[in-house]
Design a protein around this motif. Structure first.
Motif, short mmCIF file in Angstrom:
data_model
loop_
_atom_site.label_atom_id
_atom_site.label_comp_id
_atom_site.label_asym_id
_atom_site.label_seq_id
_atom_site.Cartn_x
_atom_site.Cartn_y
_atom_site.Cartn_z
N PRO A 216 -22.36 -10.66 47.69
CA PRO A 216 -22.87 -10.36 46.33
C PRO A 216 -22.24 -11.21 45.24
N LEU A 217 -20.92 -11.45 45.34
CA LEU A 217 -20.25 -12.23 44.30
C LEU A 217 -20.75 -13.67 44.28
N ILE A 218 -20.93 -14.26 45.48
CA ILE A 218 -21.38 -15.65 45.54
C ILE A 218 -22.80 -15.77 45.00
N ARG A 219 -23.68 -14.83 45.36
CA ARG A 219 -25.04 -14.86 44.83
C ARG A 219 -25.03 -14.76 43.30
N GLN A 220 -24.18 -13.90 42.79
CA GLN A 220 -24.14 -13.72 41.34
C GLN A 220 -23.59 -14.97 40.65
N LEU A 221 -22.57 -15.57 41.23
CA LEU A 221 -22.00 -16.78 40.64
C LEU A 221 -23.01 -17.94 40.67
N CYS A 222 -23.83 -17.99 41.71
CA CYS A 222 -24.87 -19.02 41.77
C CYS A 222 -25.86 -18.86 40.61
N LEU A 223 -26.17 -17.62 40.26
CA LEU A 223 -27.06 -17.38 39.12
C LEU A 223 -26.36 -17.70 37.80
N VAL A 224 -25.09 -17.30 37.71
CA VAL A 224 -24.35 -17.50 36.46
C VAL A 224 -24.15 -18.98 36.15
N VAL A 225 -23.78 -19.78 37.17
CA VAL A 225 -23.42 -21.18 36.93
C VAL A 225 -24.62 -22.01 36.48
N PHE A 226 -25.82 -21.54 36.78
CA PHE A 226 -27.04 -22.20 36.32
C PHE A 226 -27.03 -22.39 34.80
N VAL A 227 -26.48 -21.39 34.08
CA VAL A 227 -26.54 -21.39 32.61
C VAL A 227 -25.61 -22.43 31.98
N PRO A 228 -24.30 -22.42 32.26
CA PRO A 228 -23.44 -23.43 31.61
C PRO A 228 -23.78 -24.86 31.99
N ILE A 373 -33.71 -22.76 22.09
CA ILE A 373 -33.86 -22.59 23.54
C ILE A 373 -32.49 -22.53 24.20
N CYS A 374 -31.60 -23.44 23.80
CA CYS A 374 -30.24 -23.44 24.36
C CYS A 374 -29.51 -22.14 24.04
N ALA A 375 -29.67 -21.68 22.79
CA ALA A 375 -29.04 -20.42 22.41
C ALA A 375 -29.60 -19.27 23.23
N GLY A 376 -30.91 -19.27 23.45
CA GLY A 376 -31.54 -18.22 24.24
C GLY A 376 -31.11 -18.24 25.69
N VAL A 377 -30.97 -19.42 26.27
CA VAL A 377 -30.52 -19.52 27.66
C VAL A 377 -29.10 -18.95 27.79
N ALA A 378 -28.25 -19.24 26.80
CA ALA A 378 -26.89 -18.69 26.83
C ALA A 378 -26.92 -17.16 26.80
N LEU A 379 -27.76 -16.58 25.94
CA LEU A 379 -27.84 -15.12 25.85
C LEU A 379 -28.43 -14.52 27.12
N LEU A 380 -29.39 -15.22 27.73
CA LEU A 380 -29.98 -14.72 28.97
C LEU A 380 -28.96 -14.68 30.11
N GLY A 381 -27.92 -15.51 29.98
CA GLY A 381 -26.90 -15.51 31.01
C GLY A 381 -25.99 -14.30 30.97
N ILE A 382 -25.93 -13.61 29.82
CA ILE A 382 -25.02 -12.48 29.69
C ILE A 382 -25.36 -11.33 30.63
N PRO A 383 -26.65 -10.93 30.75
CA PRO A 383 -26.97 -9.85 31.71
C PRO A 383 -26.57 -10.18 33.14
N LEU A 384 -26.54 -11.47 33.49
CA LEU A 384 -26.15 -11.86 34.83
C LEU A 384 -24.68 -11.55 35.10
N LEU A 385 -23.91 -11.39 34.02
CA LEU A 385 -22.48 -11.14 34.15
C LEU A 385 -22.13 -9.66 34.09
N ARG A 386 -23.12 -8.82 33.84
CA ARG A 386 -22.83 -7.39 33.64
C ARG A 386 -22.18 -6.77 34.87
N GLY A 387 -22.62 -7.17 36.04
CA GLY A 387 -22.08 -6.57 37.25
C GLY A 387 -20.93 -7.36 37.86
N LEU A 388 -20.41 -8.33 37.13
CA LEU A 388 -19.39 -9.19 37.72
C LEU A 388 -18.02 -8.51 37.79
N GLY A 389 -17.79 -7.56 36.92
CA GLY A 389 -16.47 -6.94 36.86
C GLY A 389 -16.04 -6.32 38.17
#
Length: 397
Positions: A216-228, A373-389
């Motif tokens: 699960p962590l690796i899948r989530q990090l793959c989604l997260v890293v797409f944004v930065p 668009i860049c600002a929006g992509v950054a904000l869209l990345g935040i929900p991907l981090l909700r379950g990272l804790g």
């Protein structure tokens, strides 16, 4: 996929010399990748080809990385030192091939060969920390190696500014080649010495890609890293064009981008070890995306020289440490499959690094929309981090 426990093969003492050499090698891969990017117009005139053709001298790297990242990770998991050695030799050989003949064909051939070696080097960032550093130093080692990649980008743009003329292109490329060759020789010598971790470490067993990606962590990090990756590549590619309508000269925009990379490289060294020490990786990544979005909004609403310096500085400070934070999480979590996991993450990041700039490029004539668009992509990345804790807290030190 199981989390890693404190490894029996952990070095008693950290070998920082190996990490420093590897950081220079990582920098060389980026310098070779971007050798022609800062002098696109000059290189096009020198080779007698369109500027779009010069663009392919850089574009082959992210394109090949998407396809080679996972095979490179598998190779590193099986034959770690041989994989790094192969990556270093391919980087040096590709750099040298560009000097065989002063032509576009040889330049492209060299860039392709170096691009094949790049995943073998960059996928090894967590592995180098695991093999040569004590557990307490690994976050700092990964941060330094990651900062080396950005230092290579800075070097490319600095050299492009210092040696901009058509007659100096060979000298410009030659400097990158010598750096790559020197780093390769030093790395091969370092690899020849026995690794303190490997001597006492159990023999690695193959971990299937499916098992790695099922984590699960690796899948989530793959989604997260797409944004930065996506935002950074979009901003660095189009910042000059997007700020031009606001009266920001191209040379000033170049200074802004250079400052962004320098500040980002410094942040890569300082911030990730602190987040690892206090186990606040998820919160730090969220804060970085919020600050990045704010920087993009500033550039969209009030584009100017001042806003450009402030907005891009905020983006570099907040966005660039994301890579070493994610790589440190992988090193702590993945154990024997660190190369494969890193390959998956790099591959996902490079997909973002191609897709987001492609979308932003469609709106290069409307800077407000592009920055939003860049600002929006950054904000869209935040929900991907909700379950990272929870997954992060489950990672054993």
């Amino acid at each position: 996929m199981t989390t890693s426990t404190p490894p029996t093969g952990s070095p008693d003492r950290s070998r920082w010399t190996v990490v420093a050499i590897f950081a220079v090698l990582a920098a060389a891969t980026q310098l070779i990748w971007l050798n022609y990017a800062p002098v696109t117009t000059t290189a096009a005139a020198h080779f007698g080809v369109p500027e779009s053709a010069i663009g392919w001298l850089a574009n082959v790297n992210p394109l090949l990385y998407v396809f080679l990242a996972i095979p490179a990770g598998l190779l590193l998991d099986r034959w770690f030192k041989a994989g790094i050695a192969a990556g270093a030799l391919l980087t040096a050989a590709g750099a040298a091939l560009r000097l065989v003949d002063d032509s576009y064909e040889w330049a492209l051939t060299g860039q392709i060969v170096a691009a094949i070696g790049q995943p073998l080097v960059l996928n090894a960032i967590p592995g180098v920390a695991r093999h040569y550093l004590a557990v307490k130093d690994r976050a700092s080692g990964i941060a330094i190696s990651s900062a080396g990649t950005f230092a290579g980008m800075v070097a490319a743009f600095v050299l492009g500014a210092v040696l901009p003329g058509t007659g100096q292109l060979t000298t410009f490329v030659g400097i990158g080649t010598w750096i790559a060759c020197a780093a390769t020789v030093a790395m091969l010598i370092a690899l020849w010495q026995p690794s303190p971790a490997v001597a006492r470490k159990p023999v690695r067993q193959r971990v299937p890609i499916r098992a790695t990606f099922a984590d699960p962590l690796i899948r989530q990090l793959c989604l997260v890293v797409f944004v930065p990756f996506g935002i950074f590549n979009a901003i660095s590619t189009f910042a000059q064009a997007l700020l031009d309508p606001a009266g920001v000269p191209s040379n000033v925009a170049s200074v802004m981008l250079l400052l962004t990379m320098v500040i980002g490289a410094i942040a890569c060294v300082v911030i990730p070890p602190l987040t690892a020490r206090h186990r606040v990786e998820g919160q730090t990544l969220v804060a970085g995306l919020v600050v990045t979005s704010a920087g993009c909004l500033l550039l969209a609403v009030t584009p100017s020289v001042f806003a450009g310096f402030l907005g891009l500085t905020l983006i570099g400070l907040a966005l660039m440490p994301a890579l070493p934070i994610i790589l440190e999480l992988l090193e702590r979590h993945t154990g024997q499959a660190e190369g494969t996991a890193t390959g998956l993450v790099w591959s996902a990041g490079n997909v973002g690094g191609m897709l987001v700039p492609a979308i932003v490029g469609l709106f290069v004539d409307t800077p407000v929309t592009a920055f939003l668009i860049c600002a929006g992509v950054a904000l869209l990345g935040i929900p991907l981090l909700r379950g990272l804790g929870a997954p992060v807290m489950a990672v054993k030190s």
